[in-house]
Scaffold this active site. Structure first.
Site, PDB file in Angstrom:
ATOM      1  N   HIS A  79       0.727  -1.126  -0.115  1.00  0.00           N
ATOM      2  CA  HIS A  79      -0.126  -0.032  -0.042  1.00  0.00           C
ATOM      3  C   HIS A  79       0.786   1.122  -0.276  1.00  0.00           C
ATOM      4  O   HIS A  79       1.904   1.305   0.646  1.00  0.00           O
ATOM      5  CB  HIS A  79      -0.853   0.014   1.234  1.00  0.00           C
ATOM      6  CG  HIS A  79      -1.943   1.154   1.416  1.00  0.00           C
ATOM      7  ND1 HIS A  79      -3.131   1.223   0.728  1.00  0.00           N
ATOM      8  CD2 HIS A  79      -1.761   2.424   1.883  1.00  0.00           C
ATOM      9  CE1 HIS A  79      -3.621   2.295   0.861  1.00  0.00           C
ATOM     10  NE2 HIS A  79      -2.594   3.357   1.427  1.00  0.00           N
ATOM     11  N   ASP A 158     -15.146   2.670   7.182  1.00  0.00           N
ATOM     12  CA  ASP A 158     -14.107   3.439   6.435  1.00  0.00           C
ATOM     13  C   ASP A 158     -14.541   4.488   5.576  1.00  0.00           C
ATOM     14  O   ASP A 158     -14.287   5.456   5.250  1.00  0.00           O
ATOM     15  CB  ASP A 158     -12.752   2.776   6.102  1.00  0.00           C
ATOM     16  CG  ASP A 158     -12.001   3.796   5.440  1.00  0.00           C
ATOM     17  OD1 ASP A 158     -11.398   5.046   6.434  1.00  0.00           O
ATOM     18  OD2 ASP A 158     -11.586   3.716   4.361  1.00  0.00           O
ATOM     19  N   ARG A 165     -14.897  12.692   6.522  1.00  0.00           N
ATOM     20  CA  ARG A 165     -13.351  13.575   6.734  1.00  0.00           C
ATOM     21  C   ARG A 165     -12.967  14.292   5.578  1.00  0.00           C
ATOM     22  O   ARG A 165     -12.534  15.497   5.926  1.00  0.00           O
ATOM     23  CB  ARG A 165     -12.366  12.364   7.016  1.00  0.00           C
ATOM     24  CG  ARG A 165     -12.409  11.496   8.238  1.00  0.00           C
ATOM     25  CD  ARG A 165     -11.384  10.474   8.550  1.00  0.00           C
ATOM     26  NE  ARG A 165      -9.840  10.843   8.038  1.00  0.00           N
ATOM     27  CZ  ARG A 165      -9.206  10.154   7.438  1.00  0.00           C
ATOM     28  NH1 ARG A 165      -9.665   8.995   7.061  1.00  0.00           N
ATOM     29  NH2 ARG A 165      -7.988  10.409   7.671  1.00  0.00           N
ATOM     30  N   SER A 180      -7.645   4.160   8.977  1.00  0.00           N
ATOM     31  CA  SER A 180      -8.549   3.788   7.901  1.00  0.00           C
ATOM     32  C   SER A 180      -7.679   3.332   6.847  1.00  0.00           C
ATOM     33  O   SER A 180      -8.372   2.070   6.361  1.00  0.00           O
ATOM     34  CB  SER A 180      -8.341   5.610   7.050  1.00  0.00           C
ATOM     35  OG  SER A 180      -8.829   5.584   5.700  1.00  0.00           O
ATOM     36  N   LYS A 184      -8.815  -1.164   5.920  1.00  0.00           N
ATOM     37  CA  LYS A 184      -8.926  -1.836   4.748  1.00  0.00           C
ATOM     38  C   LYS A 184      -7.900  -2.761   4.292  1.00  0.00           C
ATOM     39  O   LYS A 184      -8.213  -3.968   3.956  1.00  0.00           O
ATOM     40  CB  LYS A 184      -8.786  -0.943   3.700  1.00  0.00           C
ATOM     41  CG  LYS A 184      -9.948   0.180   3.543  1.00  0.00           C
ATOM     42  CD  LYS A 184      -9.900   1.319   2.396  1.00  0.00           C
ATOM     43  CE  LYS A 184      -8.717   2.374   2.842  1.00  0.00           C
ATOM     44  NZ  LYS A 184      -9.262   3.698   2.775  1.00  0.00           N
TER      45      LYS A 184
END
Ligand code: URA
Length: 426
Positions: A79, A158, A165, A180, A184
């Site tokens: 990620h 999320d 947000r 967040s 995931k």
């Protein structure tokens, strides 16, 4: 338990218990709490922070707010916190897959000024990122890798909280970003995760020390939750490669795979090495040798072709990058100065490319617009040398962003000491 009391507690800088955090997330997903109340809690978290335990509990509550995936195999995931010309996924995934590592990647679309992997993959005409989970695992079993769109069903809380947000100036908070991202990632079932946390003008985290802090929290959350997690903190002050905008970024990927040196290639290799050391229990020098061999022998390119084909995409441009569909016009931005390029501000370039995309109203040709940098930091330039090329479908659009793009450049009479690309491996 009352949501009001939870807001008040956080406003008063007190710690929230696991039960309170579970209650808050559950109540919001269920719809029994208003957006105003959730926004107040988020703002209190931004202002007063969260302990590690609170952040972990928030992550788990969001992860468990909807379905979670389980795979029998040892799957690797990566990620990035988002950057400019950050296409490491498109190099890392086929390289690792060619080396026998199974990579299961769920990616997003462009967010803010940062580019999204799925948008780039769609430069390959026909690429289908909306595979079912059965098809996803089927492709991984067949060719060792697949890249699909993040399903909205994972970490549903999320999705709801992130939308809020974005509207309430509560994005930049380490506990909120960490929970967040990690909710995931934990929900998507990988056994090993490498995080690439960027800092600098082209990243969400501007300061190196905040990026390191964020990386540390996420690594601990991953490891404490049974997913072996590592992180690489890297510099995102300058675009990672010359292309910015989907088509130009894909061109930069192909050049990097074919051996053109860039920070994109360097960072992709570093991330591969981190993963190979963990998964194959080998030293970093052996891992680097394997990565170089895979790239140089053409195996990475061949695997990328397989990946695109399995998802229904056309691969001709991987054989001949000049055949890629291009925007109608190429407009040069030239230097007015003499000297060395001192800086190319990643955020300014990315925002200008976003403006080009906004100006290009036709959705079907948005992917074609972008820029290609002709210079790097420390390139010597004189007046009229081309700094970058602007790709547009309407020449007036290029005129609108030239001043903005020119401001991305800083010049100096002397060469600049280049900043390190990799700041920390955690
Ligand atoms: N990416 C995410 O998924 N969440 C954040 O909060 C920031 C970046």
């Amino acid at each position: 338990m009352y949501f009001y009391d939870i807001i008040e507690k956080k406003r008063n800088k007190q710690h929230l218990s696991k039960e309170e955090i579970d209650f808050a997330v559950h109540a919001f997903v269920e719809g029994s709490v208003s957006k105003e109340q959730m926004s107040s809690l988020l703002m209190a978290i931004v202002l007063n922070g969260m302990t590690y335990e609170e952040t972990l509990n928030l992550t788990l509550a969001m992860k468990n707010s909807s379905e979670t995936l389980e795979f029998k195999e040892y799957l690797v995931d990566k990620h990035s916190t988002g950057g400019v010309s950050d296409s490491t996924t498109l190099i890392l995934t086929p390289t690792l897959a060619a080396l026998g590592v199974k990579v299961a990647k769920m990616s997003g679309r462009s967010l803010g000024f940062t580019g999204g992997t799925i948008d780039k993959l769609e430069v390959f005409e026909g690429y289908n990122a909306n595979k079912t989970l059965e098809e996803f695992t089927g492709i991984i079993n067949k060719i060792n890798c697949s890249i699909i769109s993040q399903t909205a069903n994972l970490a549903y809380a999320d999705k709801l909280i992130y939308d809020l947000r974005n509207k309430t100036a509560t994005v930049d908070s380490i506990p909120l970003i960490a929970s967040s991202i990690m909710s995931k990632k934990l929900a998507s079932g990988a056994k090993f995760l490498v995080l690439n946390v960027h800092y600098g003008s082209g990243a969400f985290m501007q300061r190196k020390k905040d990026a390191i802090k964020l990386a540390r929290v996420m690594v601990k959350i991953g490891n404490d939750s049974g997913v072996l997690t590592r992180a690489c903190v890297s510099n995102m002050n300058v675009p990672l490669a010359s292309g910015v905008g989907c088509t130009n970024e894909v061109i930069s990927v192909v050049h990097a795979i074919n051996g053109e040196q860039s920070n994109l290639l360097k960072l992709s290799k570093e991330l591969c090495v981190i993963i190979l050391c963990e998964v194959k229990k080998i030293s970093s020098s052996v891992a680097l040798k394997l990565v170089n061999e895979t790239l140089h022998s053409g195996k990475t390119l061949a695997k990328l072709k397989e990946l695109i084909s399995e998802h229904g995409g056309k691969t001709e441009i991987l054989d001949n990058i000049n055949s890629v569909a291009k925007a109608k016009y190429k407009v040069n931005l030239t230097s007015k100065e003499q000297g060395y390029v001192k800086n190319i501000d990643a955020r300014t370039v990315a925002k200008a490319v976003n403006h080009l995309k906004e100006l290009n109203k036709d959705e079907s040709t948005k992917k074609l617009v972008g820029v290609n940098l002709n210079v790097k930091v420390n390139t010597k330039v004189k007046p009229d040398d081309v700094l970058l090329e602007i790709f547009v479908n309407d020449k007036k659009h290029a005129e609108k962003v030239t001043d903005e793009l020119y401001h991305a450049f800083r010049f100096s009479r002397f060469k600049t000491k280049e900043k390190k690309l990799i700041a920390k491996i955690i």
